[in-house]
Motif scaffolding. Structure first.
Motif, PDB file in Angstrom:
ATOM      1  N   LEU A  28      15.420   6.539 -57.070  1.00 53.14           N
ATOM      2  CA  LEU A  28      15.832   5.278 -56.453  1.00 53.14           C
ATOM      3  C   LEU A  28      15.854   5.368 -54.935  1.00 53.14           C
ATOM      4  O   LEU A  28      15.610   4.369 -54.246  1.00 53.14           O
ATOM      5  N   PRO A  32      12.172   3.248 -54.007  1.00 54.73           N
ATOM      6  CA  PRO A  32      12.936   2.063 -54.422  1.00 54.73           C
ATOM      7  C   PRO A  32      12.057   0.914 -54.902  1.00 54.73           C
ATOM      8  O   PRO A  32      12.482   0.107 -55.737  1.00 54.73           O
ATOM      9  N   THR A  38      18.726  -0.762 -57.845  1.00 56.62           N
ATOM     10  CA  THR A  38      18.792  -0.050 -56.570  1.00 56.62           C
ATOM     11  C   THR A  38      19.728   1.153 -56.669  1.00 56.62           C
ATOM     12  O   THR A  38      20.574   1.235 -57.570  1.00 56.62           O
ATOM     13  N   TYR A  39      19.574   2.062 -55.734  1.00 51.57           N
ATOM     14  CA  TYR A  39      20.464   3.225 -55.632  1.00 51.57           C
ATOM     15  C   TYR A  39      21.912   2.758 -55.494  1.00 51.57           C
ATOM     16  O   TYR A  39      22.808   3.249 -56.175  1.00 51.57           O
ATOM     17  N   HIS A 160      12.992  -6.352 -51.824  1.00 51.44           N
ATOM     18  CA  HIS A 160      13.968  -5.335 -51.441  1.00 51.44           C
ATOM     19  C   HIS A 160      13.959  -5.202 -49.924  1.00 51.44           C
ATOM     20  O   HIS A 160      12.905  -4.970 -49.323  1.00 51.44           O
TER      21      HIS A 160
END
Length: 174
Positions: A28, A32, A38-39, A160
């Motif tokens: 992640l 990503p 997501t992380y 993102h």
């Protein structure tokens, strides 16, 4: 598992959760664009270990496989079968990741090939679907080499940090 550097591919179980989480968090952070989650979302789970122990418990409809070099988990992939009666002939390949150090060595191809063989054993399963970032040429080529075919592209599928990514939809007829 032994400590030599041989490649082993197996279905993961709850006892693999710690290694899986470590690999997933690295994935992640490093890639990503390749994941829906997501992380930051992932680490908010206060019960992350228990969550993944549950997710890594194989069922007739979902399982995760991993590739190990010695005792180290270096690649993973998950197959999730559709639950609705009219869709039970399909499954989705998700969460595919290989460590950067092991890319280009054929490990992911061996892993996904093993997953496809296991999927063929599932009664009534006829098709595996996946999505892949359109710009991820290495992954696209891997899936094409395994017989997956592109059947569509979704523009701006993911966003993102203000950056959009297109995704290709691919399918493999079993």
């Amino acid at each position: 598992m032994n400590n030599d550097k041989s490649l082993t591919i197996k279905t993961l179980s709850p006892k693999d959760a710690e290694q899986y989480i470590a690999l997933r968090l690295d994935a992640l952070k490093l890639n990503p664009e390749a994941f829906l989650t997501t992380y930051e979302e992932t680490i908010q789970d206060k019960n992350l270990l228990d969550t993944w122990k549950t997710r890594l418990t194989p069922t007739p409809s979902a399982f995760t496989m991993g590739a190990f070099i010695g005792d180290s988990l270096v690649a993973v992939a998950t197959l999730i079968r559709e639950s609705h009666v009219k869709l039970r002939h399909k499954a989705s390949l998700v969460g595919v990741y290989s460590t950067p150090a092991q890319r280009g060595k054929g490990i992911a191809k061996k892993l996904i090939s093993a997953m496809i063989e296991k999927a063929r054993e599932l009664d009534g399963l006829e098709q595996i679907n996946l999505t892949v970032a359109s710009e991820n040429m290495a992954a696209r080529q891997l899936y094409l080499s395994l017989g997956f075919q592109v059947f569509g592209t979704e523009k701006n599928a993911l966003k993102h940090n203000g950056v959009y990514s297109d995704e290709d939809y691919m399918a493999l007829a079993l």
